[in-house]
Design a protein around this motif. Sequence first.
Motif, PDB file in Angstrom:
ATOM      1  N   ALA A  54      18.162  31.913  51.002  1.00 49.76           N
ATOM      2  CA  ALA A  54      17.179  32.559  52.155  1.00 49.76           C
ATOM      3  C   ALA A  54      17.574  33.664  52.552  1.00 49.76           C
ATOM      4  N   LEU A  55      18.964  33.579  52.997  1.00 46.87           N
ATOM      5  CA  LEU A  55      19.489  34.956  53.745  1.00 46.87           C
ATOM      6  C   LEU A  55      19.309  35.965  52.992  1.00 46.87           C
ATOM      7  N   ALA A  56      19.854  35.856  51.730  1.00 48.59           N
ATOM      8  CA  ALA A  56      19.722  36.994  50.587  1.00 48.59           C
ATOM      9  C   ALA A  56      18.218  37.398  50.534  1.00 48.59           C
ATOM     10  N   VAL A  57      17.236  36.572  50.344  1.00 47.14           N
ATOM     11  CA  VAL A  57      15.949  37.094  50.443  1.00 47.14           C
ATOM     12  C   VAL A  57      15.686  37.852  51.640  1.00 47.14           C
ATOM     13  N   ASP A  58      16.057  37.183  52.826  1.00 46.07           N
ATOM     14  CA  ASP A  58      15.533  37.971  54.135  1.00 46.07           C
ATOM     15  C   ASP A  58      16.279  39.398  54.454  1.00 46.07           C
ATOM     16  N   LEU A  59      17.436  39.459  53.496  1.00 46.56           N
ATOM     17  CA  LEU A  59      18.161  40.868  53.736  1.00 46.56           C
ATOM     18  C   LEU A  59      17.994  41.634  52.637  1.00 46.56           C
ATOM     19  N   GLY A  60      16.911  41.244  51.701  1.00 47.85           N
ATOM     20  CA  GLY A  60      16.300  42.159  50.525  1.00 47.85           C
ATOM     21  C   GLY A  60      17.429  42.333  49.655  1.00 47.85           C
ATOM     22  N   VAL A  61      18.379  41.318  49.309  1.00 46.49           N
ATOM     23  CA  VAL A  61      19.330  41.651  48.289  1.00 46.49           C
ATOM     24  C   VAL A  61      19.369  40.495  47.231  1.00 46.49           C
ATOM     25  N   ALA A  62      18.386  39.714  47.157  1.00 49.91           N
ATOM     26  CA  ALA A  62      18.516  38.401  46.350  1.00 49.91           C
ATOM     27  C   ALA A  62      18.316  39.056  44.999  1.00 49.91           C
ATOM     28  N   ASP A  63      17.771  40.199  44.699  1.00 55.29           N
ATOM     29  CA  ASP A  63      18.016  40.388  43.114  1.00 55.29           C
ATOM     30  C   ASP A  63      19.387  40.658  42.856  1.00 55.29           C
ATOM     31  N   ARG A  64      20.284  40.966  43.679  1.00 56.11           N
ATOM     32  CA  ARG A  64      21.715  41.059  43.063  1.00 56.11           C
ATOM     33  C   ARG A  64      22.761  40.023  43.780  1.00 56.11           C
ATOM     34  N   VAL A  65      22.232  38.954  44.294  1.00 57.30           N
ATOM     35  CA  VAL A  65      23.121  37.943  44.497  1.00 57.30           C
ATOM     36  C   VAL A  65      22.804  36.818  43.690  1.00 57.30           C
ATOM     37  N   VAL A  66      23.656  36.159  42.866  1.00 55.56           N
ATOM     38  CA  VAL A  66      23.487  34.843  41.976  1.00 55.56           C
ATOM     39  C   VAL A  66      24.388  33.776  42.439  1.00 55.56           C
ATOM     40  N   LEU A  67      23.831  32.749  42.741  1.00 54.80           N
ATOM     41  CA  LEU A  67      24.396  31.687  43.206  1.00 54.80           C
ATOM     42  C   LEU A  67      24.601  31.011  41.574  1.00 54.80           C
ATOM     43  N   ARG A  68      26.179  30.760  41.353  1.00 52.27           N
ATOM     44  CA  ARG A  68      26.512  30.296  40.125  1.00 52.27           C
ATOM     45  C   ARG A  68      26.605  28.749  40.067  1.00 52.27           C
ATOM     46  N   GLY A  69      26.947  28.091  41.199  1.00 43.92           N
ATOM     47  CA  GLY A  69      27.380  26.784  41.167  1.00 43.92           C
ATOM     48  C   GLY A  69      28.778  26.553  40.705  1.00 43.92           C
ATOM     49  N   GLN A  70      29.271  25.205  40.423  1.00 49.14           N
ATOM     50  CA  GLN A  70      30.470  25.163  39.929  1.00 49.14           C
ATOM     51  C   GLN A  70      30.936  25.806  38.781  1.00 49.14           C
ATOM     52  N   VAL A  71      31.834  26.299  38.495  1.00 51.38           N
ATOM     53  CA  VAL A  71      32.533  27.002  37.366  1.00 51.38           C
ATOM     54  C   VAL A  71      33.804  26.160  37.148  1.00 51.38           C
ATOM     55  N   SER A  72      33.855  25.740  35.682  1.00 55.26           N
ATOM     56  CA  SER A  72      35.069  24.976  35.362  1.00 55.26           C
ATOM     57  C   SER A  72      36.277  25.796  35.546  1.00 55.26           C
ATOM     58  N   ARG A  73      37.546  25.190  35.527  1.00 56.23           N
ATOM     59  CA  ARG A  73      38.870  25.786  35.193  1.00 56.23           C
ATOM     60  C   ARG A  73      38.770  26.703  34.020  1.00 56.23           C
ATOM     61  N   ALA A  74      38.347  26.232  32.993  1.00 59.94           N
ATOM     62  CA  ALA A  74      38.622  26.941  31.725  1.00 59.94           C
ATOM     63  C   ALA A  74      37.715  28.447  31.985  1.00 59.94           C
ATOM     64  N   GLU A  75      36.435  28.239  32.285  1.00 55.08           N
ATOM     65  CA  GLU A  75      35.837  29.533  32.635  1.00 55.08           C
ATOM     66  C   GLU A  75      35.967  30.518  33.764  1.00 55.08           C
ATOM     67  N   MET A  76      36.789  30.124  34.428  1.00 52.52           N
ATOM     68  CA  MET A  76      37.076  30.843  35.946  1.00 52.52           C
ATOM     69  C   MET A  76      37.519  32.368  35.495  1.00 52.52           C
ATOM     70  N   PRO A  77      38.663  32.169  34.638  1.00 53.46           N
ATOM     71  CA  PRO A  77      39.403  33.498  34.523  1.00 53.46           C
ATOM     72  C   PRO A  77      38.274  34.494  33.884  1.00 53.46           C
ATOM     73  N   ALA A  78      37.492  34.354  33.318  1.00 51.20           N
ATOM     74  CA  ALA A  78      36.354  35.254  32.637  1.00 51.20           C
ATOM     75  C   ALA A  78      35.472  35.584  33.812  1.00 51.20           C
ATOM     76  N   VAL A  79      35.247  34.858  34.720  1.00 54.95           N
ATOM     77  CA  VAL A  79      34.280  35.122  35.547  1.00 54.95           C
ATOM     78  C   VAL A  79      35.027  36.060  36.571  1.00 54.95           C
ATOM     79  N   LEU A  80      36.558  35.941  37.126  1.00 54.45           N
ATOM     80  CA  LEU A  80      37.229  36.808  37.836  1.00 54.45           C
ATOM     81  C   LEU A  80      37.539  38.104  37.273  1.00 54.45           C
ATOM     82  N   ARG A  81      37.861  37.736  35.944  1.00 52.69           N
ATOM     83  CA  ARG A  81      38.330  39.340  35.336  1.00 52.69           C
ATOM     84  C   ARG A  81      36.996  40.287  35.312  1.00 52.69           C
ATOM     85  N   SER A  82      35.608  39.601  35.358  1.00 53.55           N
ATOM     86  CA  SER A  82      34.662  40.229  35.358  1.00 53.55           C
ATOM     87  C   SER A  82      34.206  41.328  36.681  1.00 53.55           C
TER      88      SER A  82
END
Length: 430
Positions: free
Chosen positions: A273-301
């Motif tokens: 809701a905050l992202a919508v209010d502030l007009g940045v919702a198009d570039r804020v992604v809530l990913r939910g839980q990410v596993s340990r195995a996937e985390m390095p690729a997310v951080l490297r990005s």
Amino acid sequence: MRISMVSEHASPLAALGGVDAGGQNVHVAELSLALARRGHDVTVYTRRDDPALPDRVRTDPRLEVVHVTAGPVRTVPKDLLLPYMGELAEGIVEDWGQEPPDIVHGHFWMSGLAALDAARQSRAEGRPVQVIQTFHALGTVKRRHQGAEDTSPSERLVLEAMVGRSADRVVATCSDEVFELKAMGVPGGRVSIAPCGVDVDLFTPHGPAEDRARAHRIVSVGRLVPRKGMDLVIRAMRALADLGRVDVELHIVGGAGSSTALEDDPEAQRLRALAVDLGVADRVVLRGQVSRAEMPAVLRSADAVVCAPWYEPFGIVPLEAMACGVPVVAAAVGGLVDTVVHGSTGLHVPPRDPAAIAAAISDIVGEPAWARELGDTGYRRVKARYSWSRIAADTEKAYQAALTDAAPAGPATARRSAARRLESTGGRAL
Ligand code: UDP
């Protein structure tokens, strides 16, 4: 050495990112494994929160996780677990039988109560055990920052100070915590420092990175609880847009395990809701839980990983980012003051200051060569100081100090010989 770890709410086997599953789970899992690999026999005691869990799970030849029934066999928020610590201690003592360990190491204040209780029972039977305590978080700090929102049991402050003063040794994870412990009346001579570490084989700069949808990406990782300051990073996205930077996306990692569960998560809804209010919702992604195995690729990005908590007892995420060669923008609080070196491995910003976060992000994405330097230096810092094998060696020294201190006190021949055994092997277990 024979070592028992007690981690009442934070199982080393749990999935991470939920409200009560984060750094402590990682810490207990990795420290226990690193100690086992140094030749110690380690047993982790944690509360059974699911009837399907086996009694014992061996995860390494020298490492076992034991599920103790203490309180309802289902998930219970950690702030409601205090009444079951006696039962947890009973289960631990029963499992020790005639052969208690050399060391029992409590993680979090409630586990400290169970560890002290178990050690007291064992001592009463003439079988001494040294108690080591790591708090991970302190009630005094939580109360200071969360005030009336703090849902910890009212007894926490008194009992926590008692645990600190009664343990044979307290292992603090950062210098900030040492000051807090002193203020709680824990004698400085009984405090050692051993920070949290990072899995430097999993988190490396080399390996796949996720694709981005925009030119730049910022990542924030943490349990979706207000004190992690994810809302501040969303506000920083607005400030960045006001600086003319709309080519940056923010990925927020953590929270419920699936996107449908995220729909039911009030904190996720608040952030959306905050992202919508502030007009940045198009570039804020809530990913939910990410596993340990996937985390390095997310951080490297990420161009930068942003950690914007109100306060942070330690904070493993910045280490994981640095291990991946990614600069960190960190609020200058708690453990982040020790781990992130301003201008060298990232940038410090004042706590709760979205404009400062935006300025730091803007500096980093605007100067890619400098950003690479920050990332490289962070990587070298983590490799040199924060591998779990190094942290296990530091922790072992605290164990050794407790055993040595205990040796002249009484009929502790076993303790004395355990301490000598360690001395004669330069700290490595036989
Ligand atoms: N984590 C994870 N998946 C998630 C969210 C968090 O694996 O979806 C991990 C994160 O990588 C880190 C830990 O949980 O290893 C969080 O530790 P930190 O010390 O930063 O925060 P805490 O949860 O202890 O407050």
